[in-house]
Write an enzyme that holds these catalytic residues in place. Structure first.
Site, PDB file in Angstrom:
ATOM      1  N   VAL A 445      83.941  77.753 -14.634  1.00 48.66           N
ATOM      2  CA  VAL A 445      85.089  77.437 -15.488  1.00 48.66           C
ATOM      3  C   VAL A 445      85.056  75.970 -15.914  1.00 48.66           C
ATOM      4  O   VAL A 445      85.289  75.645 -17.087  1.00 48.66           O
ATOM      5  CB  VAL A 445      86.415  77.757 -14.756  1.00 48.66           C
ATOM      6  CG1 VAL A 445      87.616  77.189 -15.515  1.00 48.66           C
ATOM      7  CG2 VAL A 445      86.580  79.263 -14.581  1.00 48.66           C
ATOM      8  N   TRP A 448      82.106  75.381 -18.307  1.00 44.36           N
ATOM      9  CA  TRP A 448      82.402  76.052 -19.578  1.00 44.36           C
ATOM     10  C   TRP A 448      83.374  75.218 -20.415  1.00 44.36           C
ATOM     11  O   TRP A 448      83.229  75.128 -21.632  1.00 44.36           O
ATOM     12  CB  TRP A 448      82.988  77.434 -19.297  1.00 44.36           C
ATOM     13  CG  TRP A 448      83.364  78.193 -20.535  1.00 44.36           C
ATOM     14  CD1 TRP A 448      82.539  78.960 -21.320  1.00 44.36           C
ATOM     15  CD2 TRP A 448      84.658  78.267 -21.145  1.00 44.36           C
ATOM     16  NE1 TRP A 448      83.237  79.496 -22.371  1.00 44.36           N
ATOM     17  CE2 TRP A 448      84.545  79.089 -22.287  1.00 44.36           C
ATOM     18  CE3 TRP A 448      85.902  77.719 -20.827  1.00 44.36           C
ATOM     19  CZ2 TRP A 448      85.632  79.365 -23.118  1.00 44.36           C
ATOM     20  CZ3 TRP A 448      86.980  77.995 -21.659  1.00 44.36           C
ATOM     21  CH2 TRP A 448      86.841  78.805 -22.781  1.00 44.36           C
ATOM     22  N   HIS A 449      84.347  74.580 -19.750  1.00 46.01           N
ATOM     23  CA  HIS A 449      85.312  73.762 -20.486  1.00 46.01           C
ATOM     24  C   HIS A 449      84.637  72.535 -21.107  1.00 46.01           C
ATOM     25  O   HIS A 449      84.885  72.200 -22.260  1.00 46.01           O
ATOM     26  CB  HIS A 449      86.448  73.304 -19.565  1.00 46.01           C
ATOM     27  CG  HIS A 449      87.562  74.287 -19.467  1.00 46.01           C
ATOM     28  ND1 HIS A 449      87.614  75.256 -18.490  1.00 46.01           N
ATOM     29  CD2 HIS A 449      88.679  74.471 -20.214  1.00 46.01           C
ATOM     30  CE1 HIS A 449      88.703  75.985 -18.638  1.00 46.01           C
ATOM     31  NE2 HIS A 449      89.361  75.530 -19.685  1.00 46.01           N
ATOM     32  N   ASP A 450      83.825  71.845 -20.308  1.00 51.64           N
ATOM     33  CA  ASP A 450      83.165  70.636 -20.809  1.00 51.64           C
ATOM     34  C   ASP A 450      82.125  70.185 -19.787  1.00 51.64           C
ATOM     35  O   ASP A 450      82.322  70.357 -18.586  1.00 51.64           O
ATOM     36  CB  ASP A 450      84.185  69.507 -21.041  1.00 51.64           C
ATOM     37  CG  ASP A 450      83.722  68.518 -22.106  1.00 51.64           C
ATOM     38  OD1 ASP A 450      82.546  68.591 -22.494  1.00 51.64           O
ATOM     39  OD2 ASP A 450      84.532  67.677 -22.540  1.00 51.64           O
TER      40      ASP A 450
END
Length: 562
Positions: A445, A448-450
């Site tokens: 997670v 995936w965000h940054d």
């Protein structure tokens, strides 16, 4: 129906998503577990309402005092404010992510009208056997409009991902390559999104409405991986059954409606996992930019076999639209009266009290919640208008959470369901290696965000903070029928809320400097310790109200476990 009941119904969970409505059997089971006696009219809860009446306005006032023109730090963040439209005030439009949505709202509205009108015109004058044929055609147009000659860069990833499942015959190898390639692309795109290709028309031609083609790629990646995993799962089922189910369309279209869980593994013919359906799914215009995420199986079932009753209920859809308008107006009020994003960007909290710094962080988190909720609800509304019902992403107000586990079930719900289906359950779920599996989930997670160490640290912090809650839940469950159990849970909720706030303030709002400043002020000064004690008391009251809100839902047979 009285005005109060209509008002409560407007803001109820069941008004958001029919997935939250239980079947009759589950409804009766939930009602049996609920406390049949409401506490709202007791002396205890009347006191809690008095605390709310005092504390909530004070929180708003404190955030405004810490971020308005009356604050000595105002000159440090004034340059980030723009001219607003409410009561002659400035507006804090400094968050780039929400500013993009806010500034391009007219363009999005035009796309909604064009997409919706064309669908109906083509359906009226042409015999289109499958909805996905239209989605494929409009997807080509939309992709070029939004990314221009950067589109080939995205198409390369799309084609490679499709090839993985159709050319690698070994089931486990295909899964492994899908994950390795998917994660690798996140790093490659972060480092080389604007790398010159040497082809003039691609490097210097029309770049579309959004030049940064990689910005929306993360959501496309989730859909790419959903296609691969659903296809591999279906292919293995057919291989194990040793039968061909390619001609299964009649059976699917005559089945009774599948619920949301059944649609995850809908028995689609293997021929449905083709390039047209794949591309139509990836570029489905209402959900392309930011979701909500609907799995490939669910999308194809709704598109080409049976539309859901919820998309034909126009009264429900209109009420959903009104909820969206309400949220937009709340956001505009916050951006015009609390410049907390600008304060956070400039770290302009020098001299502020612990209460003021905490309110800067808390309302910043609320704005983050709203800036995600509003686009997601707009895109879901667009999808509902078009006949596809994806999951609702935000089913709880951010401030109506006391459990870290439950918080992640309610925040970005479609993504949560995605990671559970494709990561958590395949890795063993909540069994023996629950903590390790949670660590893998939150690592993904965060990445995936940054691609940023701060977010990876945030993901690990969240898992660390889950351990006390999981342990306490297991140990104290035996006492759930004791009179003091509710109050003990409220104390645990206060600890949980503090930990969640610190993790999210660090990861998304105040960063390292602001979070350390808050903690120093809170535990090294008399006023800070007073604030900590009184705020913990207020959180205790809030937790008790949250408990009763959920009991009220259970009395109606609704238990969403968050």
């Amino acid at each position: 129906m009285t005005f109060l009941s209509e008002f409560l119904s407007f803001f109820s969970l069941e008004a958001l998503d029919t997935r939250l409505l239980p079947n009759e059997q589950k409804k009766q089971a939930v009602q049996k577990r609920s406390n049949p006696v409401s506490k709202w009219h007791t002396l205890e809860f009347k006191f809690y309402m008095l605390v709310f009446a005092i504390t909530v306005p004070l929180m708003y006032k404190t955030a405004m005092d810490a971020s308005n023109e009356t604050n000595p730090n105002y000159p440090r963040f004034q340059h980030l404010l723009s001219d607003g439209w409410l009561f002659g005030r400035k507006v804090d439009n400094s968050d780039q992510q929400y500013a993009f949505f806010r500034n391009n709202f007219g363009v999005l509205a035009a796309f909604i009208v064009i997409h919706w009108s064309l669908r109906r015109l083509i359906g009226k004058f042409f015999q289109v056997t499958k909805r996905t044929y239209y989605d494929f055609g409009f997807g080509v147009f939309f992709l070029f409009a939004i990314h221009g000659f950067n589109t080939p860069k995205l198409l390369i990833h799309i084609a490679i991902n499709y090839s993985i499942t159709h050319f690698i015959k070994n089931h486990r190898a295909a899964i492994a390559v899908t994950w390795v390639y998917g994660l690798l692309t996140l790093f490659v795109n972060d480092w080389y999104w604007d790398y010159p290709t040497g082809i003039s028309i691609i490097d210097h031609g029309f770049k579309g409405i959004v030049e940064r083609w990689d910005v929306f790629y993360n959501f496309t990646l989730l859909r790419m991986m959903s296609f691969n995993m659903d296809y591999l799962e279906r292919a293995k089922e057919i291989e194990n059954a040793k039968v061909s189910l390619d001609k299964d369309e009649t059976k699917l279209s005559t089945l009774s409606y599948l619920d949301d869980r059944q649609r995850l593994t809908a028995p689609l013919p293997i021929v449905d996992y083709n390039w047209v359906n794949y591309f139509a799914y990836l570029t489905y215009t209402p959900l392309f930019i930011a979701g909500p995420i609907v799995t490939f199986n669910d999308f194809i079932y709704q598109s080409n076999y049976q539309s859901l009753p919820s998309v034909k209920d126009y009264t429900r859809t209109f009420r959903y639209f009104l909820r969206l308008v309400f949220c937009v107006l709340v956001m505009e009020f916050l951006l015009h009266f609390m410049y907390v994003v600008a304060v956070s960007k400039t770290k302009a909290w020098e001299g502020d009290t612990p209460f003021q710094i905490s309110m800067l962080g808390m309302f910043n988190l609320n704005i983050i919640w709203l800036k995600l909720l509003i686009p997601w609800r707009l895109f879901r509304f667009w999808s509902l208008l078009d006949g596809i019902d994806p999951p609702e992403n935000m089913i709880r107000c951010m401030d109506n959470n006391y459990s870290a586990l439950a918080f992640w079930r309610a925040w970005h719900r479609s993504f949560n369901r995605w990671v559970i289906r494709y990561i958590y359950i395949p890795m063993g779920g909540g069994g023996k290696y629950r903590i390790i599996n949670s660590l893998l989930v939150f690592s993904f997670v965060a990445i995936w965000h940054d691609i940023e160490l701060k977010l990876l640290m945030w993901g690990w912090l969240v898992v660390v903070f889950l351990i006390p809650e999981i342990s306490a839940t297991i140990y104290f469950k035996r006492f759930e029928h004791e009179w003091w159990f509710r109050h003990l849970c409220a104390v645990g909720a206060v600890v949980n809320i503090w930990m969640m706030m610190i993790a999210n303030l660090y990861g998304f709002c105040l960063g390292n400097d602001g979070t350390l400043a808050l903690l120093r002020e809170m535990f090294n000064t008399v006023s800070g310790i007073e604030f900590f004690i009184f705020s913990s008391g207020a959180l205790f009251v809030g937790a008790q109200v949250m408990f009763e809100l959920r009991e009220a839902e259970k009395r109606k047979g609704i238990d969403v476990r968050c």
